[in-house]
Write a protein that holds these residues in place. Structure first.
Motif, short mmCIF file in Angstrom:
data_model
loop_
_atom_site.label_atom_id
_atom_site.label_comp_id
_atom_site.label_asym_id
_atom_site.label_seq_id
_atom_site.Cartn_x
_atom_site.Cartn_y
_atom_site.Cartn_z
N ALA A 42 0.78 -1.47 0.16
CA ALA A 42 0.13 0.48 -0.43
C ALA A 42 1.10 1.20 -0.27
CB ALA A 42 -1.16 -0.22 0.97
N GLY A 43 1.73 1.60 0.46
CA GLY A 43 2.83 2.24 1.02
C GLY A 43 3.60 2.55 -0.15
N ALA A 44 3.92 1.55 -1.22
CA ALA A 44 4.28 1.77 -2.22
C ALA A 44 3.64 2.60 -3.72
CB ALA A 44 5.08 0.30 -2.71
N ASP A 45 3.02 1.85 -2.96
CA ASP A 45 1.35 1.87 -4.15
C ASP A 45 1.16 4.04 -4.09
OD1 ASP A 45 1.26 0.03 -5.06
OD2 ASP A 45 -0.51 -0.47 -3.98
N LYS A 46 1.17 4.00 -3.03
CA LYS A 46 1.26 5.44 -2.77
C LYS A 46 2.41 6.28 -3.70
CE LYS A 46 -1.38 5.38 0.97
NZ LYS A 46 -1.80 5.46 2.65
N VAL A 47 3.25 5.68 -3.15
CA VAL A 47 4.70 7.13 -3.88
C VAL A 47 5.11 6.30 -5.20
CG1 VAL A 47 7.23 6.62 -4.02
CG2 VAL A 47 5.54 6.86 -1.75
N PHE A 48 5.47 5.16 -5.67
CA PHE A 48 4.92 5.36 -6.95
C PHE A 48 3.64 5.09 -7.94
CE2 PHE A 48 8.19 2.78 -5.08
CZ PHE A 48 10.08 2.95 -5.27
N THR A 49 3.04 5.93 -7.39
CA THR A 49 1.71 6.39 -9.02
C THR A 49 2.83 6.20 -10.18
OG1 THR A 49 2.46 9.05 -7.92
CG2 THR A 49 0.53 6.94 -7.02
N LYS A 50 1.73 6.74 -11.12
CA LYS A 50 1.59 6.77 -12.76
C LYS A 50 2.38 8.22 -12.55
CE LYS A 50 -0.14 6.99 -16.68
NZ LYS A 50 0.76 8.19 -17.56
N GLU A 51 1.37 9.03 -11.51
CA GLU A 51 2.20 10.91 -11.92
C GLU A 51 3.67 11.01 -11.46
OE1 GLU A 51 1.42 15.00 -10.02
OE2 GLU A 51 0.05 13.27 -9.49
N ASN A 52 4.02 9.57 -10.29
CA ASN A 52 5.84 9.51 -10.18
C ASN A 52 6.71 9.67 -10.74
OD1 ASN A 52 4.46 11.60 -7.66
ND2 ASN A 52 4.80 9.83 -6.58
#
Length: 266
Positions: A42-52
């Protein structure tokens, strides 16, 4: 007695029930690992978003473009065109004075006490000495069995010596500021290495020598970058391309032999 046995049985059943309820409440170890994995995901999904990810890709593309542009700029400036003259002056910086003349000895002594009147010669002499101190360090690493340091140390020493030669002697001003900062960092790093390695006296002595020669280079670098190219007649070594100590030598006189070692380098 029957009453006592019933009481004991009731206590045992109560304890077993408490243990089972505790296990159910805490869950199995696998459930804990699974929960931790889900939290990390869940934390990785927040960081590695498509925008990022798009931002990271754009930053990488910009860095690559900047590196390519810098490389092309250095190629146009002739970064690969001066190894011949550099090798000559790295091996024989005294050629400026035509060999081991009294003037050379006097100027060399002045170099080491910051009183040199020939900043170009002093800079190139210290650049050469700093390089050979690096070679000496590589030889010492070889004797200690650190074979990777031999290649790494010699290569780094040579590339640094060539870059400082190119930045201060060839280009003079364009890359001088960043190169002076780099040289100052190199002096500080070498001094730190010398102090940290005091337990190994030979390594520390070599590092102190490298730091001293590099500090002298930094002292003379500013004067070198401000130095106007002398007239052809004022170049004692016979270099004829308008820059002191850099370029093509005069043609050899008939019967004059070229140093075979220098010939192999150039």
């Amino acid at each position: 007695p029957a009453e006592l046995r019933n009481e004991r049985g009731g206590c045992a059943r109560t304890m077993q029930g408490n243990v089972l309820s505790g296990q159910q409440a805490s869950g199995s170890p696998w459930d804990a690992v699974k929960g931790a994995g889900e939290s990390i995901k869940a934390g990785a999904d927040k960081v590695f978003t498509k925008e990022n990810r798009d931002k990271a890709a754009a930053a990488a593309a910009n860095a690559k473009k900047h590196a390519n542009d810098t490389h092309e700029e250095l190629k146009r400036a002739g970064i690969y065109n001066h190894f011949g003259s550099f090798n000559r002056e790295l091996i024989k910086p005294w050629d400026t004075y035509g060999g081991f003349s009294p003037e050379l000895k006097t100027e060399a002594k002045k170099t080491f006490v910051l009183m040199s009147e020939d900043s170009m010669f002093s800079f190139q002499l210290c650049n050469s000495l700093s390089f050979f101190a690096g070679v000496l360090s590589a030889i010492w690493s070889f004797l200690r069995g650190h074979y990777l340091e031999v290649i790494w140390g010699t290569l780094i020493s040579y590339l640094l010596a060539y870059w400082f030669y190119f930045a201060f002697v060839i280009e003079k001003s364009k890359y001088s500021t960043c190169s002076q900062i780099s040289l100052a960092i190199y002096v500080a790093f070498t001094l730190l290495s010398a102090f940290i390695g005091l337990i190994y006296p030979i390594s520390s002595i070599i590092n102190f020598a490298k730091a001293y020669f590099a500090a002298l280079m930094l002292w003379y670098a500013h004067s070198v970058t401000k130095m106007a190219p002398p007239a052809e007649s004022a170049v004692p070594t016979g270099y004829e391309d308008g820059s002191y100590g850099v370029g093509k030598k005069k043609k050899k006189k008939k019967g004059e032999q070229q140093d075979p070692f220098i010939g192999a380098l150039v």
